[in-house]
Design an enzyme around this catalytic site. Structure first.
Site, short mmCIF file in Angstrom:
data_model
loop_
_atom_site.label_atom_id
_atom_site.label_comp_id
_atom_site.label_asym_id
_atom_site.label_seq_id
_atom_site.Cartn_x
_atom_site.Cartn_y
_atom_site.Cartn_z
N LYS A 1 -8.40 -2.98 5.70
CA LYS A 1 -8.93 -3.66 4.32
C LYS A 1 -7.64 -4.68 4.00
O LYS A 1 -7.96 -5.55 3.11
CB LYS A 1 -8.50 -2.35 3.00
CG LYS A 1 -10.22 -1.18 3.66
CD LYS A 1 -10.19 -0.29 3.06
CE LYS A 1 -9.79 0.98 3.15
NZ LYS A 1 -9.72 2.33 2.16
N ASP B 1 -15.94 0.58 6.50
CA ASP B 1 -14.91 1.63 6.18
C ASP B 1 -15.76 2.19 4.87
O ASP B 1 -15.69 3.93 5.58
CB ASP B 1 -13.57 0.96 5.39
CG ASP B 1 -12.40 2.38 5.15
OD1 ASP B 1 -12.28 2.53 5.95
OD2 ASP B 1 -12.39 2.37 3.37
N HIS C 1 0.73 -1.32 -0.36
CA HIS C 1 -0.03 0.07 -0.15
C HIS C 1 0.79 1.03 0.16
O HIS C 1 2.09 1.18 0.11
CB HIS C 1 -1.36 -0.40 0.67
CG HIS C 1 -2.07 1.46 1.65
ND1 HIS C 1 -2.85 1.16 1.52
CD2 HIS C 1 -1.41 2.22 2.14
CE1 HIS C 1 -3.55 2.49 0.83
NE2 HIS C 1 -2.60 3.06 1.78
N SER D 1 -8.10 2.31 8.83
CA SER D 1 -9.06 2.32 7.28
C SER D 1 -8.42 1.44 6.50
O SER D 1 -8.45 0.75 5.79
CB SER D 1 -8.98 3.47 7.71
OG SER D 1 -9.16 3.92 5.65
N ARG E 1 -16.05 10.58 7.38
CA ARG E 1 -15.39 11.59 7.25
C ARG E 1 -14.02 12.48 6.61
O ARG E 1 -14.32 13.78 6.61
CB ARG E 1 -13.35 10.63 7.55
CG ARG E 1 -13.40 9.59 8.86
CD ARG E 1 -12.32 8.66 8.88
NE ARG E 1 -10.64 9.08 8.20
CZ ARG E 1 -10.38 8.26 7.90
NH1 ARG E 1 -10.16 7.37 7.29
NH2 ARG E 1 -9.15 9.00 7.72
N1 URA Z 1 -6.53 5.94 2.32
C1 URA Z 1 -7.39 5.06 2.71
O1 URA Z 1 -8.05 4.04 2.67
N2 URA Z 1 -8.32 4.85 3.95
C2 URA Z 1 -7.66 6.92 5.05
O2 URA Z 1 -8.11 6.87 6.00
C3 URA Z 1 -6.48 7.63 4.34
C4 URA Z 1 -6.05 6.72 3.03
#
Ligand code: URA
Length: 424
Positions: free
Chosen positions: A171, A145, A66, A167, A152
């Site tokens: 995932k 999320d 990521h 978050s 958010r």
């Molecule tokens: N990317 C995400 O998936 N979540 C966040 O909170 C910030 C960036």
């Protein structure tokens, strides 16, 4: 209010009004969470929807990466097939561009007919067959999320370390990973400008993901200047192909090899991270990573023949369209290049149409900028140093702006690694 996990159950079952969820988010934004609470939140979010499951014999092999987002950051596109060429299983779930940063899915969608919307069954089948897939988030993975992130986004509660950690890590955890590498960017074109803040985020993500049983390394890397030479979706596909064929820019290749090396070591395939980095480097130079990429293109609906030559690739990506213009930019200063401001380049590119101005807005995959020279190179007044691909008229402002991104010095410029720290 009950426990964090009960709250998340209610978030997903829609029992709670938006106002109640927003109040809870604002409290976390203001007060933070301790480590145990962040872990509980992340686990509850992971468990809020479907989870990917893999055959037992892959227990050590399923990996992903990521990035917190940058300019010209196309690392995933060469990295995922290179990892699969080295024997790992890579169900890579990526995102779209966010703000001034580019997104892997937008880049991949420059390839005609390439599908990023695979179902969970299609994704699993593709991983069984070829070991790699690059797709978007499915509706069923971590639904908590989706609701929390949307709230958010409109309540100014994005920039919270426990909320970002839960978050992102929830995932990744729902993907059933063995190992994860997170590229945490800092600098003027990163979401975390200050290194100290990026370090806190990196520590939090590594700690929580490791607590959830995923061997995780966060790599802190510099995002002050664009990564590689290409910024813009189709142009970044071309540079990814160059990298897959062992001809990529050195800063990009370094990030691909180091991140890949970390994952190969975590999976037990490489004896150490350096050995892993050499394996990735070899896969970029012996054709195996590129062949894996072409297999993936075919499986996901694209046409491998588009990648036969530069001419077929440029044609397929629309880079030779008659309504696409190119404007060359010539240097007005001389010296050794010591800086190219990624934020200025990103703003121009957004303005050209590389990203979205509104939710679900259209992007122009063909536009962007090629930097013909990189940091450390000598430049003379009048040298061609950038090319802008644009579909609208270029105004003087944009040309002035791109000139202002370039800085030179009479001193020697040392080329430094972008990687400043690894946090496990
Ligand atoms: N990317 C995400 O998936 N979540 C966040 O909170 C910030 C960036």
């Amino acid at each position: 209010m009950g426990s964090i996990s009960e709250f998340i159950d209610e978030v997903v079952s829609d029992k709670l009004e938006d106002d109640v969820v927003i109040e809870w988010l604002k409290k976390i934004f203001a007060d933070g969470l301790n480590d145990a609470q962040t872990i509980e939140l992340t686990k509850s979010m992971r468990d809020s929807g479907e989870k990917l499951e893999w055959p037992a014999e892959w227990a050590n092999l399923v990996v992903d990466k990521h990035s917190t987002g940058g300019v010209g950051d196309k690392v995933s596109i060469p990295l995922a097939p290179a990892l699969a060429a080295c024997g790992l299983k890579v169900p890579m779930i990526s995102g779209r561009g966010l703000g001034h940063t580019g997104g892997t899915l937008d880049k991949l969608e420059s390839i005609p007919e390439f599908r990023v919307d695979l179902s969970v069954a299609e994704l699993s089948q593709q991983i069984e067959k070829i070991g790699v897939a690059m797709v978007g988030q499915t509706n069923d993975l971590v639904p908590a999320d989706r609701r929390l992130y949307a709230l958010r986004d409109v309540t100014g509660t994005i920039a919270s370390i426990p909320l970002i950690t839960s978050s992102i890590v929830s995932k990744k955890a729902a993907e059933g990973l063995t190992a994860l590498v997170i590229d945490v960017k800092f600098g003027r074109a990163a979401f975390m400008v200050e290194r100290a803040e990026a370090t806190k985020l990196a520590r939090s993500m590594s700690a929580v993901a490791n607590a959830l049983g995923i061997q995780t390394t966060s790599i802190l890397s510099d995002m002050n200047s664009p990564l590689g030479c290409a910024v813009g979706n189709a142009l970044e596909i071309v540079e990814s192909v160059e990298t897959l064929c062992g001809r990529g820019p050195l800063d990009l290749e370094e990030l691909v090899c180091v991140q890949g090396g970390v994952l190969l070591h975590s999976a037990g395939i490489a004896t150490d991270e350096n050995h892993g980095a050499v394996m990735i480097h070899d896969s970029l130079n012996d054709g195996s990573a590129f062949n894996k990429f072409l297999e993936m293109v075919e499986y996901q609906g694209g046409n491998a023949d588009d990648f036969l030559t530069d001419a077929t690739l440029y044609t397929a990506l629309g880079l030779l369209d008659s309504n696409l213009n190119t404007t060359e930019i010539f240097a007005e200063i001389s010296g050794n290049i010591c800086d190219i401001d990624a934020m200025i380049i990103a703003d121009i590119c957004l303005n050209l149409g590389t990203g979205r101005n509104s939710l679900g807005g259209e992007i122009d995959h063909r536009v962007g900028i090629i930097l013909e020279k990189q940091i450390g190179e000598l430049i003379e007044i009048g040298d061609h140093w950038a090319t802008i691909y644009h579909s609208n008229e270029l105004d003087e402002e944009k040309i002035k702006s791109i000139q202002s991104s370039l800085r030179t010095t009479n001193d020697n410029v040392e080329i430094e690694s972008r990687i400043v720290e690894m946090i496990r």
